[in-house]
Design a protein around this motif. Structure first.
Motif, PDB file in Angstrom:
ATOM      1  N   UNK A  16      20.414  -0.331   2.081  1.00 39.76           N
ATOM      2  CA  UNK A  16      19.199  -1.140   2.145  1.00 39.76           C
ATOM      3  C   UNK A  16      19.453  -2.569   1.668  1.00 39.76           C
ATOM      4  N   UNK A  17      20.333  -2.753   0.695  1.00 37.21           N
ATOM      5  CA  UNK A  17      20.679  -4.099   0.228  1.00 37.21           C
ATOM      6  C   UNK A  17      21.256  -4.931   1.382  1.00 37.21           C
ATOM      7  N   UNK A  18      22.164  -4.335   2.120  1.00 35.14           N
ATOM      8  CA  UNK A  18      22.740  -5.032   3.274  1.00 35.14           C
ATOM      9  C   UNK A  18      21.657  -5.291   4.315  1.00 35.14           C
ATOM     10  N   UNK A  19      20.830  -4.281   4.574  1.00 36.38           N
ATOM     11  CA  UNK A  19      19.745  -4.428   5.533  1.00 36.38           C
ATOM     12  C   UNK A  19      18.737  -5.485   5.126  1.00 36.38           C
ATOM     13  N   UNK A  20      18.479  -5.608   3.815  1.00 34.42           N
ATOM     14  CA  UNK A  20      17.538  -6.609   3.321  1.00 34.42           C
ATOM     15  C   UNK A  20      17.978  -8.004   3.741  1.00 34.42           C
ATOM     16  N   UNK A  21      19.243  -8.328   3.515  1.00 35.93           N
ATOM     17  CA  UNK A  21      19.724  -9.679   3.822  1.00 35.93           C
ATOM     18  C   UNK A  21      19.811  -9.928   5.323  1.00 35.93           C
ATOM     19  N   UNK A  22      20.143  -8.901   6.089  1.00 37.56           N
ATOM     20  CA  UNK A  22      20.117  -9.046   7.548  1.00 37.56           C
ATOM     21  C   UNK A  22      18.689  -9.328   7.999  1.00 37.56           C
ATOM     22  N   UNK A  23      17.723  -8.571   7.476  1.00 34.91           N
ATOM     23  CA  UNK A  23      16.318  -8.749   7.826  1.00 34.91           C
ATOM     24  C   UNK A  23      15.803 -10.123   7.394  1.00 34.91           C
ATOM     25  N   UNK A  24      16.156 -10.544   6.188  1.00 36.13           N
ATOM     26  CA  UNK A  24      15.693 -11.823   5.653  1.00 36.13           C
ATOM     27  C   UNK A  24      16.124 -12.970   6.568  1.00 36.13           C
ATOM     28  N   UNK A  44      10.723 -13.271   1.301  1.00 34.59           N
ATOM     29  CA  UNK A  44      11.444 -12.497   0.292  1.00 34.59           C
ATOM     30  C   UNK A  44      10.601 -11.325  -0.218  1.00 34.59           C
ATOM     31  N   UNK A  45       9.324 -11.580  -0.529  1.00 29.94           N
ATOM     32  CA  UNK A  45       8.435 -10.524  -1.032  1.00 29.94           C
ATOM     33  C   UNK A  45       8.229  -9.442   0.027  1.00 29.94           C
ATOM     34  N   UNK A  46       8.032  -9.857   1.278  1.00 26.50           N
ATOM     35  CA  UNK A  46       7.910  -8.871   2.356  1.00 26.50           C
ATOM     36  C   UNK A  46       9.169  -8.015   2.419  1.00 26.50           C
ATOM     37  N   UNK A  47      10.314  -8.652   2.301  1.00 29.38           N
ATOM     38  CA  UNK A  47      11.582  -7.923   2.318  1.00 29.38           C
ATOM     39  C   UNK A  47      11.685  -6.933   1.177  1.00 29.38           C
ATOM     40  N   UNK A  48      11.230  -7.326  -0.005  1.00 27.43           N
ATOM     41  CA  UNK A  48      11.260  -6.409  -1.149  1.00 27.43           C
ATOM     42  C   UNK A  48      10.385  -5.180  -0.923  1.00 27.43           C
ATOM     43  N   UNK A  49       9.199  -5.404  -0.364  1.00 26.69           N
ATOM     44  CA  UNK A  49       8.310  -4.272  -0.088  1.00 26.69           C
ATOM     45  C   UNK A  49       8.943  -3.309   0.909  1.00 26.69           C
ATOM     46  N   UNK A  50       9.511  -3.854   1.970  1.00 32.73           N
ATOM     47  CA  UNK A  50      10.182  -3.007   2.954  1.00 32.73           C
ATOM     48  C   UNK A  50      11.432  -2.350   2.375  1.00 32.73           C
ATOM     49  N   UNK A  51      12.070  -3.004   1.415  1.00 32.12           N
ATOM     50  CA  UNK A  51      13.244  -2.435   0.768  1.00 32.12           C
ATOM     51  C   UNK A  51      12.892  -1.177  -0.010  1.00 32.12           C
ATOM     52  N   UNK A  52      11.816  -1.225  -0.761  1.00 33.14           N
ATOM     53  CA  UNK A  52      11.378  -0.043  -1.518  1.00 33.14           C
ATOM     54  C   UNK A  52      11.098   1.119  -0.562  1.00 33.14           C
ATOM     55  N   UNK A  53      10.429   0.817   0.531  1.00 33.02           N
ATOM     56  CA  UNK A  53      10.135   1.848   1.533  1.00 33.02           C
ATOM     57  C   UNK A  53      11.433   2.390   2.130  1.00 33.02           C
TER      58      UNK A  53
END
Length: 78
Positions: A16-24, A44-53
């Motif tokens: 998910x960490x890798x996916x977060x930065x790709x998504x961002x 960034x906040x949207x990415x964090x919410x999706x990261x938790x999910x």
């Protein structure tokens, strides 16, 4: 051989960490093409919410998959 819960959790977070930065970065490039303009902070906040999910989803799927593999291996060994 099954994966430990901690191993599943770590794998999910790395994925998910890798996916977060790709998504961002993708959001920064793609949103403006569709007329959406959001701040870096909002992105960034949207990415964090999706990261938790995503971590919860990845962890649950990994644990379910591991349990199924273990159950099949146990049946085959009898």
């Amino acid at each position: 051989m099954s994966q430990s819960r901690l191993g599943s959790f770590i794998e999910a977070w790395i994925n998910v960490f890798i996916g977060f930065w790709i998504n961002y970065i993708a959001n920064l490039l793609i949103f403006p093409l569709f007329g959406f303009h959001i701040s870096l902070e909002a992105n960034f906040v949207m990415g964090l919410l999706y990261t938790v999910i995503s971590v919860a989803r990845s962890y649950c799927i990994r644990r379910w998959f591991n349990a199924r593999i273990h159950a099949v291996a146990k049946k085959l060994s009898h």
